[in-house]
Design a protein around this motif. Structure first.
Motif, mmCIF file in Angstrom:
data_model
loop_
_atom_site.group_PDB
_atom_site.id
_atom_site.type_symbol
_atom_site.label_atom_id
_atom_site.label_comp_id
_atom_site.label_asym_id
_atom_site.label_seq_id
_atom_site.Cartn_x
_atom_site.Cartn_y
_atom_site.Cartn_z
ATOM 1 N N SER A 28 0.819 -1.196 0.053
ATOM 2 C CA SER A 28 -0.022 0.085 -0.125
ATOM 3 C C SER A 28 0.932 1.131 0.037
ATOM 4 O O SER A 28 2.002 1.074 0.700
ATOM 5 N N LEU A 29 0.461 2.328 -0.718
ATOM 6 C CA LEU A 29 1.227 3.587 -0.664
ATOM 7 C C LEU A 29 0.292 4.469 0.515
ATOM 8 O O LEU A 29 0.907 5.890 0.440
ATOM 9 N N THR A 30 -0.436 4.095 1.127
ATOM 10 C CA THR A 30 -0.969 4.721 2.313
ATOM 11 C C THR A 30 -0.645 4.373 3.567
ATOM 12 O O THR A 30 -0.767 3.000 3.870
ATOM 13 N N TRP A 31 -0.266 5.297 4.334
ATOM 14 C CA TRP A 31 0.059 4.839 5.978
ATOM 15 C C TRP A 31 -1.248 5.274 6.425
ATOM 16 O O TRP A 31 -1.755 6.540 6.596
ATOM 17 N N THR A 32 -1.378 4.614 7.911
ATOM 18 C CA THR A 32 -2.440 5.300 8.778
ATOM 19 C C THR A 32 -1.729 5.297 10.254
ATOM 20 O O THR A 32 -0.979 4.457 10.611
ATOM 21 N N CYS A 33 -2.063 6.474 11.077
ATOM 22 C CA CYS A 33 -1.570 6.410 12.386
ATOM 23 C C CYS A 33 -2.508 5.868 13.266
ATOM 24 O O CYS A 33 -3.694 6.194 13.338
ATOM 25 N N GLY A 34 -1.993 4.840 14.108
ATOM 26 C CA GLY A 34 -2.915 3.968 14.811
ATOM 27 C C GLY A 34 -2.885 4.450 16.323
ATOM 28 O O GLY A 34 -2.331 5.624 16.620
ATOM 29 N N ASP A 35 -3.816 3.467 16.918
ATOM 30 C CA ASP A 35 -4.040 4.076 18.333
ATOM 31 C C ASP A 35 -2.618 3.992 19.335
ATOM 32 O O ASP A 35 -2.222 4.591 20.367
ATOM 33 N N ASP A 36 -1.716 3.199 18.673
ATOM 34 C CA ASP A 36 -0.187 3.177 19.434
ATOM 35 C C ASP A 36 0.582 4.291 18.738
ATOM 36 O O ASP A 36 1.787 4.247 19.235
ATOM 37 N N LEU A 37 0.277 5.271 18.296
ATOM 38 C CA LEU A 37 0.836 6.195 17.692
ATOM 39 C C LEU A 37 1.927 5.865 16.712
ATOM 40 O O LEU A 37 3.137 6.417 16.569
ATOM 41 N N GLU A 38 1.823 4.767 16.032
ATOM 42 C CA GLU A 38 2.861 4.341 14.963
ATOM 43 C C GLU A 38 2.050 4.221 13.619
ATOM 44 O O GLU A 38 1.184 4.068 13.592
ATOM 45 N N TRP A 39 2.821 4.463 12.540
ATOM 46 C CA TRP A 39 2.336 4.506 11.293
ATOM 47 C C TRP A 39 2.254 2.978 10.831
ATOM 48 O O TRP A 39 3.120 2.041 11.027
ATOM 49 N N SER A 40 0.964 2.597 10.135
ATOM 50 C CA SER A 40 1.230 1.084 9.526
ATOM 51 C C SER A 40 0.487 1.444 8.255
ATOM 52 O O SER A 40 -0.453 2.291 8.036
ATOM 53 N N PRO A 41 0.744 0.267 7.155
ATOM 54 C CA PRO A 41 1.773 -0.898 7.464
ATOM 55 C C PRO A 41 2.893 -0.428 7.180
ATOM 56 O O PRO A 41 3.209 0.433 6.613
#
Length: 412
Positions: free
Chosen positions: A27-40
């Motif tokens: 994926s070319l898109t990252w999402t900021c998760g609840d753990d304050l880390e970007w994924s995937p």
């Protein structure tokens, strides 16, 4: 305006740079998760590759990889030169990548047509390339005319210079009339090369008549300038009642002279290690009739070798020992325990039972000499003590006996 902080749930999208492409499935898109880390996580852009450019006929290139930014440098085999770019690069083209230029070619190095020569020809060709050759010949002449001679190398070939330009291996030959005069030597005669007309590279061999000797070369050759090389010899009258110095291989003459009068004697001495067949090292010969020394014998020499092992008192050979030695052989020597080597331990055979450096000797070691001296001193002291005790002590007893007797006599 670029954001410095992103709330949970924020998304960011990427675009691969030119020369790179998206990794399949990533994926070319990252999402900021609840753990304050970007994924995937993971690499989502990979470098693009240029297609294989193809083989370079009669040449080669240094292929390391085909990725964006890589370079190919081209070379041609011996006898060929490059036509086109020496180097191409994998660059950005349109939506992808491609080579910055076309594949060059290697052409066989050409030469200009070989030079023409006067009165000569060669077999012509459509083209002349590396390693091709041409052979010249001289034109035929009408019957009765002097023929042309080819001076120089008949064949030249196409080669190349340091800049891969075609050049001929050497200058062309010449076609020239070469005509040497009939060589005649007074009081001499030809024994080879008979004729009246001589052209290029014809040779004549001479000898002198009896009573004459040759001065100069016995073989002469007609060269390109219509001259004899070396110059023709002469035959000089042999001096009466004179013998030339005899040839003495492996020996010398006493006295040494260029020639000797009739009846004069000369002594022949063989070199060291050489002798006449009868075993003698000297012989005397006399100049006789017709400038002759009679039947001369030669000095025969024994081959260098047959050296024997040197005698080493209180020592031995520890390396290189043989039943006989040839010039250049080495041996290594050591002394027995208690002895010290005086000289070099490794020596070389030079012939005539000679060694270099000189054969060493084994001398008694200094500490052994000291021990012997101590023993001698101790023995001498013991002997002196024994003599003293034996003689001087007995003398003392003799002196006391009368006194004792006198003492007894004085008592009532």
């Amino acid at each position: 305006m670029e954001m410095q902080d992103f709330p949970v749930g924020s998304q960011i999208s990427f675009i691969c740079r030119p020369g790179y492409m998206r990794v399949s499935g990533m994926s070319l898109t990252w999402t900021c998760g609840d753990d304050l880390e970007w994924s995937p996580k993971g690499v989502f852009c990979t470098v693009r590759k240029c297609t294989y450019p193809g083989d370079l006929e009669n040449g080669y290139f240094n292929l390391t990889d085909l990725t964006f930014g890589s370079k190919l440098t081209f070379f041609c085999k011996e006898g060929y030169r490059l036509q086109g770019s020496e180097e191409i690069t994998c660059d950005i083209k349109d939506e992808g990548v491609g080579w910055s230029g076309a594949l060059p070619s290697c052409e066989k190095i050409p030469c200009e047509p070989p030079p023409k020569i006067a009165n000569g020809v060669y077999e012509e060709s459509v083209s002349y390339v590396y390693q091709s050759s041409v052979t010249y010949r001289c034109r035929d002449v009408p019957k009765g005319s002097d023929p042309f001679s080819l001076i120089g190398s008949a064949t030249i070939h196409c080669t190349s210079d340091e800049h891969s330009n075609g050049v001929w291996s050497g200058p062309p030959p010449e076609c020239r009339v070469v005509k040497c005069e009939d060589p005649r030597v007074e009081n001499g005669r030809k024994i080879s090369g008979f004729g009246n007309a001589y052209s290029y590279k014809d040779s004549v061999v001479f000898e002198c008549e009896q009573g004459y000797f040759l001065v100069g070369a016995e073989v002469i050759t007609c060269e390109e300038n219509s001259t004899w090389v070396p110059p023709k010899p002469t035959c000089e009258k042999t001096p009466a009642e004179v013998c030339p110095a005899p040839e003495v291989p492996n020996g010398l003459l006493v006295p040494v002279k260029a020639d000797y009068d009739k009846g004069e004697s000369v002594q022949i001495r063989c070199n060291p290690g050489c002798s006449f067949p009868d075993g003698s090292a000297e012989v005397t010969v006399t100049c006789g009739e017709q400038r002759s020394w009679g039947a001369l014998q030669h000095c025969a020499c024994k081959p260098e070798g047959s050296g024997s092992t040197p005698v080493i008192n209180y020592g031995r050979v520890i390396a290189g020992q043989k039943s006989s030695y040839s010039v250049g052989d080495f041996i290594t020597i050591e002394c027995y325990t208690g002895y010290t080597l005086q000289g070099e331990p490794r020596i070389q055979y030079t012939g005539d039972n000679q060694w270099v450096p000189a054969v060493p000797s084994c001398q008694l070691s200094g500490y052994i000499i000291a021990i012997i001296c101590v023993i001698v001193v101790v023995v001498a002291l013991l002997a002196a003590f024994w003599i003293y005790k034996k003689f001087f002590s007995q003398n003392g007893k003799r002196d006391s006996t009368p006194s004792s007797a006198e003492y007894k006599m004085c008592n009532p």
